[in-house]
Design an enzyme around this catalytic site. Structure first.
Site, PDB file in Angstrom:
ATOM      1  N   LYS A   1      78.629  40.195  80.045  1.00 11.78           N
ATOM      2  CA  LYS A   1      78.972  39.334  81.197  1.00 11.78           C
ATOM      3  C   LYS A   1      77.677  38.762  82.005  1.00 11.78           C
ATOM      4  CE  LYS A   1      83.250  37.726  83.404  1.00 11.78           C
ATOM      5  NZ  LYS A   1      83.138  36.443  82.908  1.00 11.78           N
TER       6      LYS A   1
ATOM      7  N   TYR B   1      78.172  40.135  86.169  1.00  9.79           N
ATOM      8  CA  TYR B   1      79.299  39.706  86.883  1.00  9.79           C
ATOM      9  C   TYR B   1      80.460  39.839  86.597  1.00  9.79           C
ATOM     10  CZ  TYR B   1      80.294  35.381  84.689  1.00  9.79           C
ATOM     11  OH  TYR B   1      80.765  34.311  83.759  1.00  9.79           O
TER      12      TYR B   1
ATOM     13  N   ARG C   1      84.896  46.955  81.784  1.00  4.33           N
ATOM     14  CA  ARG C   1      83.965  46.101  81.099  1.00  4.33           C
ATOM     15  C   ARG C   1      82.701  46.026  82.075  1.00  4.33           C
ATOM     16  NH1 ARG C   1      85.868  39.720  80.044  1.00  4.33           N
ATOM     17  NH2 ARG C   1      85.711  39.774  82.378  1.00  4.33           N
TER      18      ARG C   1
ATOM     19  N   ARG D   1      56.909  40.145  91.131  1.00  5.89           N
ATOM     20  CA  ARG D   1      57.899  39.787  89.885  1.00  5.89           C
ATOM     21  C   ARG D   1      57.065  40.314  88.499  1.00  5.89           C
ATOM     22  NH1 ARG D   1      57.125  35.665  85.852  1.00  5.89           N
ATOM     23  NH2 ARG D   1      59.181  34.623  85.005  1.00  5.89           N
TER      24      ARG D   1
ATOM     25  N   HIS E   1      58.740  41.130  84.560  1.00  2.00           N
ATOM     26  CA  HIS E   1      59.784  41.145  83.582  1.00  2.00           C
ATOM     27  C   HIS E   1      60.389  42.471  83.604  1.00  2.00           C
ATOM     28  CE1 HIS E   1      58.551  36.883  82.844  1.00  2.00           C
ATOM     29  NE2 HIS E   1      59.724  36.938  82.101  1.00  2.00           N
TER      30      HIS E   1
ATOM     31  N   GLU F   1      83.725  30.478  71.143  1.00  2.00           N
ATOM     32  CA  GLU F   1      84.878  30.549  72.291  1.00  2.00           C
ATOM     33  C   GLU F   1      84.525  29.375  73.004  1.00  2.00           C
ATOM     34  OE1 GLU F   1      83.740  33.746  75.067  1.00  2.00           O
ATOM     35  OE2 GLU F   1      81.590  33.598  74.458  1.00  2.00           O
TER      36      GLU F   1
HETATM   37  N1  PDD Z   1      84.451  33.444  82.589  1.00  2.00           N
HETATM   38  N2  PDD Z   1      84.093  33.350  77.487  1.00  2.00           N
HETATM   39  C1  PDD Z   1      83.406  33.081  78.517  1.00  2.00           C
HETATM   40  C2  PDD Z   1      82.164  32.618  77.977  1.00  2.00           C
HETATM   41  C3  PDD Z   1      83.882  33.316  79.902  1.00  2.00           C
HETATM   42  O1  PDD Z   1      82.801  32.774  80.847  1.00  2.00           O
HETATM   43  C4  PDD Z   1      84.837  33.804  80.170  1.00  2.00           C
HETATM   44  C5  PDD Z   1      85.300  33.807  81.682  1.00  2.00           C
HETATM   45  C6  PDD Z   1      86.090  34.184  79.030  1.00  2.00           C
HETATM   46  C7  PDD Z   1      87.208  34.794  79.605  1.00  2.00           C
HETATM   47  O2  PDD Z   1      87.006  36.073  79.939  1.00  2.00           O
HETATM   48  P1  PDD Z   1      88.427  36.637  81.180  1.00  2.00           P
HETATM   49  O3  PDD Z   1      89.763  36.419  80.424  1.00  2.00           O
HETATM   50  O4  PDD Z   1      87.881  37.921  81.285  1.00  2.00           O
HETATM   51  O5  PDD Z   1      88.181  35.713  82.333  1.00  2.00           O
HETATM   52  C8  PDD Z   1      85.714  34.090  77.757  1.00  2.00           C
HETATM   53  C9  PDD Z   1      84.686  33.573  83.964  1.00  2.00           C
HETATM   54  C10 PDD Z   1      86.171  33.295  84.468  1.00  2.00           C
HETATM   55  C11 PDD Z   1      83.725  32.741  84.652  1.00  2.00           C
HETATM   56  O6  PDD Z   1      82.567  32.932  84.270  1.00  2.00           O
HETATM   57  O7  PDD Z   1      84.025  32.285  85.834  1.00  2.00           O
END
Ligand code: PDD
Length: 283
Positions: free
Chosen positions: A146, A32, A51, A100, A102, A178
Site C-alpha cells: 500500500k 499509507y 498490514r 536527493r 534514490h 482489482e
Molecule cells: N484504497 N485495491 C486498491 C488498489 C485500493 O486502493 C484499495 C483501497 C483496495 C481496498 O482495500 P481496503 O478494503 O483495505 O480499503 C483495494 C483506499 C481506500 C484508498 O486508497 O483510499
C-alpha cells in the site's frame, strides 16, 4: 478544522508542516492506510495495523512505535475530531534527507502523519448501484504494497471522472485483478468469487472481512482467477473498499450486469457486513 498527528504533536491540520525534502514527497517512498471509523470506533483496526507493519517491513522502514502506540495515536486523532463517522488517513514515509538520492540513508527518521476526514457516505443497503469501466492494468508488479506512489490510480480515476463512472476495473492477460481503488467480487449461480492474492492486488481489509463473513454464511466463496468474459457473464459484481464498504455494480463498459429490481445476494451479504461493523464496535 480537523486535528491531525504529525511526528509527536497533535495539531490543527493547517498548522502541520513537513520538509519538501521528505522522501514521501520526492519519491513517494511511503506507506499509507485508510481506516473507516463508525461511531468513533475504528473498524478492523488490528488488520489495518498488521498490514501497515508488514508493508513497512517489506520496504525496510524501521518504526520505533509499537503496535499499541499506533493504536493509541489513531484513537486520539479520532477523539480529537468531531464527526462520529470518520475516515482516518495514515501515512508513514521514510522521512526527510538533505540530498536527493534514490538510495535511502541508514539513519533517516520516518515522518508519521495521521489525519481525519468526515466520512462522506455511510454504507447503506439501498445504495445506488454504480457504473464502471474496464481498463488494462498498467500498474507495477507490487500492488500488494500500500504505497503512496499512486499515479496509476490517479490516471484511472481521471478517466472515470471524464466518462462519468465510479470506478475502473483492471485486467491483465484477460484476467481481472482489482479496481483502481477497490477489490472485486462477482456472483454466478449463487457462487461468489474474488481474484486471489496471487493476482497482483492489494490484500484489502474489506475484502478479507467479506471473505470471512461469506465463509460463515449460507453462501460459498472462492479466491480464483476471473476472466473478463466471466465478469460480464456474472449475475452480480461488487466492489469493496474501506471508504465505501461494499457496493453493487450495475453497468460495466455500458453493458448492464444487474437488473436493479431483482433480489440479489448483495443484500444478504451487506446485512452481515453491517452486523460485523456493529460487533467490531463493541470489542
Ligand atoms: N484504497 N485495491 C486498491 C488498489 C485500493 O486502493 C484499495 C483501497 C483496495 C481496498 O482495500 P481496503 O478494503 O483495505 O480499503 C483495494 C483506499 C481506500 C484508498 O486508497 O483510499
Amino acid at each position: 478544522m480537523s486535528i491531525c498527528y504529525l511526528n509527536g504533536d497533535y495539531l490543527n491540520i493547517e498548522e502541520a508542516r513537513i520538509s519538501p525534502l521528505d522522501r514521501g514527497f520526492i519519491f513517494g517512498d511511503a506507506i499509507y492506510e485508510v481506516i473507516a471509523c463508525y461511531d468513533k470506533k475504528p473498524f478492523k483496526l488490528k488488520l489495518h495495523i498488521e498490514r501497515l507493519l508488514k508493508n513497512l517491513e517489506s520496504i525496510k522502514i524501521d518504526l520505533e512505535l509499537s503496535n499499541s502506540n499506533l493504536s493509541d495515536i489513531i484513537n486520539q486523532v479520532i477523539n480529537k475530531n468531531n464527526s462520529v463517522n470518520q475516515v482516518i488517513y495514515l501515512q508513514i514515509s521514510r522521512g526527510p534527507e538533505a540530498i536527493r538520492d534514490h538510495t535511502p540513508q541508514d539513519n533517516s527518521t520516518p515522518t508519521i502523519f495521521v489525519s481525519s476526514f468526515p466520512m462522506k457516505v455511510i454504507p447503506k443497503i439501498d445504495i445506488e448501484p454504480v457504473e464502471v469501466i474496464m481498463q488494462d492494468d498498467f500498474r507495477w508488479r507490487k500492488s500488494s504494497i500500500k504505497a503512496t506512489s499512486l499515479l496509476a490510480s490517479v490516471i484511472y480515476k481521471m478517466e472515470a471522472k471524464e466518462k462519468n463512472v465510479s470506478e475502473v476495473i483492471l485486467h491483465e492477460k484477460g484476467l481481472i485483478t482489482e479496481g483502481s481503488v477497490s477489490n472485486i467480487f462477482c456472483v454466478k449461480d449463487k457462487i461468489i468469487k474474488t481474484p486471489s492474492l496471487e493476482a497482483n492486488i492489494l490484500p484489502g481489509v474489506t475484502r478479507k472481512t467479506l471473505i470471512e463473513i461469506i465463509q460463515k454464511s449460507e453462501y460459498g466463496i472462492t479466491e480464483v482467477d476471473i476472466s473478463i468474459d466471466e465478469l460480464f457473464d456474472s449475475d452480480e459484481v461488487w466492489i469493496s473498499n474501506t471508504t465505501k464498504g461494499v457496493v453493487p455494480v450495475f453497468k460495466i463498459d455500458n453493458q448492464i450486469i444487474l437488473n436493479k429490481q431483482e433480489k440479489f445476494i448483495f443484500k444478504d451479504i451487506f446485512k452481515l457486513f453491517m452486523t460485523e461493523i456493529q460487533s467490531d464496535k463493541s470489542q
